[in-house]
Write a protein that holds these residues in place. Structure first.
Motif, PDB file in Angstrom:
ATOM      1  N   PRO A  42       0.822  -1.206   0.000  1.00 44.62           N
ATOM      2  CA  PRO A  42       0.000   0.000   0.000  1.00 44.62           C
ATOM      3  C   PRO A  42       0.862   1.265   0.000  1.00 44.62           C
ATOM      4  O   PRO A  42       1.875   1.330   0.684  1.00 44.62           O
ATOM      5  CB  PRO A  42      -0.813  -0.108   1.286  1.00 44.62           C
ATOM      6  N   GLU A  43       0.455   2.212  -0.787  1.00 43.60           N
ATOM      7  CA  GLU A  43       1.152   3.500  -0.843  1.00 43.60           C
ATOM      8  C   GLU A  43       0.111   4.601  -0.924  1.00 43.60           C
ATOM      9  O   GLU A  43      -0.766   4.563  -1.776  1.00 43.60           O
ATOM     10  CB  GLU A  43       2.074   3.567  -2.061  1.00 43.60           C
ATOM     11  N   GLY A  44       0.211   5.569  -0.017  1.00 46.33           N
ATOM     12  CA  GLY A  44      -0.688   6.704  -0.054  1.00 46.33           C
ATOM     13  C   GLY A  44      -2.100   6.397   0.404  1.00 46.33           C
ATOM     14  O   GLY A  44      -3.039   7.081   0.021  1.00 46.33           O
ATOM     15  N   GLU A  45      -2.274   5.331   1.169  1.00 43.96           N
ATOM     16  CA  GLU A  45      -3.593   4.931   1.636  1.00 43.96           C
ATOM     17  C   GLU A  45      -3.755   5.138   3.137  1.00 43.96           C
ATOM     18  O   GLU A  45      -4.635   4.563   3.752  1.00 43.96           O
ATOM     19  CB  GLU A  45      -3.839   3.467   1.282  1.00 43.96           C
ATOM     20  N   GLY A  46      -2.843   5.924   3.716  1.00 43.47           N
ATOM     21  CA  GLY A  46      -2.906   6.162   5.161  1.00 43.47           C
ATOM     22  C   GLY A  46      -2.343   5.010   5.960  1.00 43.47           C
ATOM     23  O   GLY A  46      -2.592   4.885   7.159  1.00 43.47           O
ATOM     24  N   GLU A  47      -1.581   4.161   5.297  1.00 43.08           N
ATOM     25  CA  GLU A  47      -1.045   2.958   5.949  1.00 43.08           C
ATOM     26  C   GLU A  47       0.082   3.285   6.927  1.00 43.08           C
ATOM     27  O   GLU A  47       0.735   4.320   6.810  1.00 43.08           O
ATOM     28  CB  GLU A  47      -0.536   1.970   4.900  1.00 43.08           C
ATOM     29  N   ILE A  48       0.275   2.377   7.840  1.00 42.51           N
ATOM     30  CA  ILE A  48       1.420   2.406   8.752  1.00 42.51           C
ATOM     31  C   ILE A  48       2.184   1.128   8.468  1.00 42.51           C
ATOM     32  O   ILE A  48       1.653   0.039   8.650  1.00 42.51           O
ATOM     33  CB  ILE A  48       0.984   2.463  10.218  1.00 42.51           C
ATOM     34  N   VAL A  49       3.414   1.228   7.985  1.00 46.02           N
ATOM     35  CA  VAL A  49       4.221   0.059   7.654  1.00 46.02           C
ATOM     36  C   VAL A  49       5.139  -0.258   8.814  1.00 46.02           C
ATOM     37  O   VAL A  49       5.894   0.598   9.269  1.00 46.02           O
ATOM     38  CB  VAL A  49       5.026   0.282   6.355  1.00 46.02           C
ATOM     39  N   ILE A  50       5.057  -1.486   9.278  1.00 51.75           N
ATOM     40  CA  ILE A  50       5.911  -1.961  10.363  1.00 51.75           C
ATOM     41  C   ILE A  50       6.890  -2.943   9.758  1.00 51.75           C
ATOM     42  O   ILE A  50       6.495  -3.968   9.212  1.00 51.75           O
ATOM     43  CB  ILE A  50       5.078  -2.641  11.475  1.00 51.75           C
ATOM     44  N   LYS A  51       8.168  -2.641   9.829  1.00 50.71           N
ATOM     45  CA  LYS A  51       9.194  -3.529   9.278  1.00 50.71           C
ATOM     46  C   LYS A  51       9.667  -4.463  10.359  1.00 50.71           C
ATOM     47  O   LYS A  51       9.960  -4.052  11.470  1.00 50.71           O
ATOM     48  CB  LYS A  51      10.355  -2.716   8.718  1.00 50.71           C
ATOM     49  N   TYR A  52       9.766  -5.737  10.023  1.00 51.73           N
ATOM     50  CA  TYR A  52      10.187  -6.769  10.965  1.00 51.73           C
ATOM     51  C   TYR A  52      11.586  -7.175  10.660  1.00 51.73           C
ATOM     52  O   TYR A  52      12.007  -7.266   9.565  1.00 51.73           O
ATOM     53  CB  TYR A  52       9.243  -7.971  10.865  1.00 51.73           C
TER      54      TYR A  52
END
Length: 52
Positions: A42-52
């Motif tokens: 997702p890009e530009g959808e208000g997402e929060i990306v959590i990298k593991y």
């Protein structure tokens, strides 16, 4: 959560040994490959990306 495909395979290998509601059906390599090939980050959808 962003996870390396090899980590997903390991988690699925462990999950496949369980017989409960969290492992109601097996996720085969073919199913995983289909998911990974069709997934769009997702890009530009208000997402929060959590990298593991």
């Amino acid at each position: 959560m962003k996870v390396n495909p090899d980590e997903l395979r390991e988690r699925l290998r462990i999950r496949s040994k369980q017989f409960d509601a969290n492992a109601a059906f097996p996720i085969t390599e073919e199913i995983l490959a289909s998911f990974l090939n069709g997934f769009e980050v997702p890009e530009g959808e208000g997402e929060i990306v959590i990298k593991y």
